[in-house]
Write a protein that holds these residues in place. Structure first.
Motif, PDB file in Angstrom:
ATOM      1  N   UNK A  77      -0.533  -9.748  14.941  1.00  0.00           N
ATOM      2  CA  UNK A  77      -0.564 -11.155  15.350  1.00  0.00           C
ATOM      3  C   UNK A  77      -0.488 -12.090  14.142  1.00  0.00           C
ATOM      4  N   UNK A  78      -1.185 -11.735  13.069  1.00  0.00           N
ATOM      5  CA  UNK A  78      -1.085 -12.524  11.842  1.00  0.00           C
ATOM      6  C   UNK A  78       0.332 -12.532  11.298  1.00  0.00           C
ATOM      7  N   UNK A  79       1.005 -11.376  11.371  1.00  0.00           N
ATOM      8  CA  UNK A  79       2.388 -11.286  10.931  1.00  0.00           C
ATOM      9  C   UNK A  79       3.321 -12.123  11.777  1.00  0.00           C
ATOM     10  N   UNK A  80       3.083 -12.170  13.072  1.00  0.00           N
ATOM     11  CA  UNK A  80       3.918 -12.999  13.951  1.00  0.00           C
ATOM     12  C   UNK A  80       3.762 -14.486  13.618  1.00  0.00           C
ATOM     13  N   UNK A  81       2.535 -14.901  13.332  1.00  0.00           N
ATOM     14  CA  UNK A  81       2.313 -16.298  12.936  1.00  0.00           C
ATOM     15  C   UNK A  81       3.010 -16.570  11.607  1.00  0.00           C
ATOM     16  N   UNK A  82       2.920 -15.638  10.672  1.00  0.00           N
ATOM     17  CA  UNK A  82       3.584 -15.804   9.373  1.00  0.00           C
ATOM     18  C   UNK A  82       5.095 -15.884   9.534  1.00  0.00           C
ATOM     19  N   UNK A  83       5.643 -15.038  10.392  1.00  0.00           N
ATOM     20  CA  UNK A  83       7.090 -15.058  10.632  1.00  0.00           C
ATOM     21  C   UNK A  83       7.513 -16.398  11.220  1.00  0.00           C
ATOM     22  N   UNK A  84       6.769 -16.867  12.205  1.00  0.00           N
ATOM     23  CA  UNK A  84       7.084 -18.168  12.807  1.00  0.00           C
ATOM     24  C   UNK A  84       6.996 -19.277  11.752  1.00  0.00           C
TER      25      UNK A  84
END
Length: 143
Positions: A77-84
């Motif tokens: 989930x942290x990675x998805x926020x970073x990607x966004x």
């Protein structure tokens, strides 16, 4: 010994912990020493990264591989926020979406090393490494 602890140290846990500590200290360096004010998406990434430094530290010390089921959701989930967040910074069509309405705009690039390395990119890299290490640990355990 229980199912989650092994007699030999699990170096994947140690490496994941080191990555999370470097990411945590890096974010603190940028905000507390360099004076870069975190935007709203930066705070969400921190919310997912900071506990990983503690959880992975305890898991590495205890050699407890069962904690990967708690670590993997946080890192994904942290990675998805970073990607966004990275897309908001680098893709013009994403910049029109305004996730940060107060404070520092989320498309501000405090650093832009080599034309593509920004703070969200660094966070994405850390989250990705941690996620891959947890998946490898899961795969090794299931064999």
């Amino acid at each position: 010994m229980g199912e989650s602890k092994t007699s030999t140290p699990n170096y994947l846990l140690y490496f994941a912990w080191v990555v999370s500590v470097i990411a945590t200290l890096g974010s603190l360096y940028f905000s507390e020493i360099k004076g870069y004010v975190p935007c709203e998406l930066c705070w969400y990434q921190r919310i997912f990264m900071y506990p990983l430094a503690i959880i992975l530290g305890i898991a590495a010390f205890e050699n407890d591989t069962k904690l990967k089921k708690y670590v993997l959701p946080l890192s994904v989930f942290g990675g998805l926020i970073s990607l966004y967040h990275y897309l908001v910074q680098k893709v013009p069509s994403f910049a029109s979406i305004k996730p940060c309405v107060q404070g520092v705009p989320c498309n501000v690039q405090y650093i832009n090393w080599l034309g593509f390395i920004t703070i969200p990119f660094l966070a994405l890299t850390a989250f990705t490494i941690i996620s891959i290490l947890m998946i490898v640990m899961f795969m090794k355990k299931s064999k």
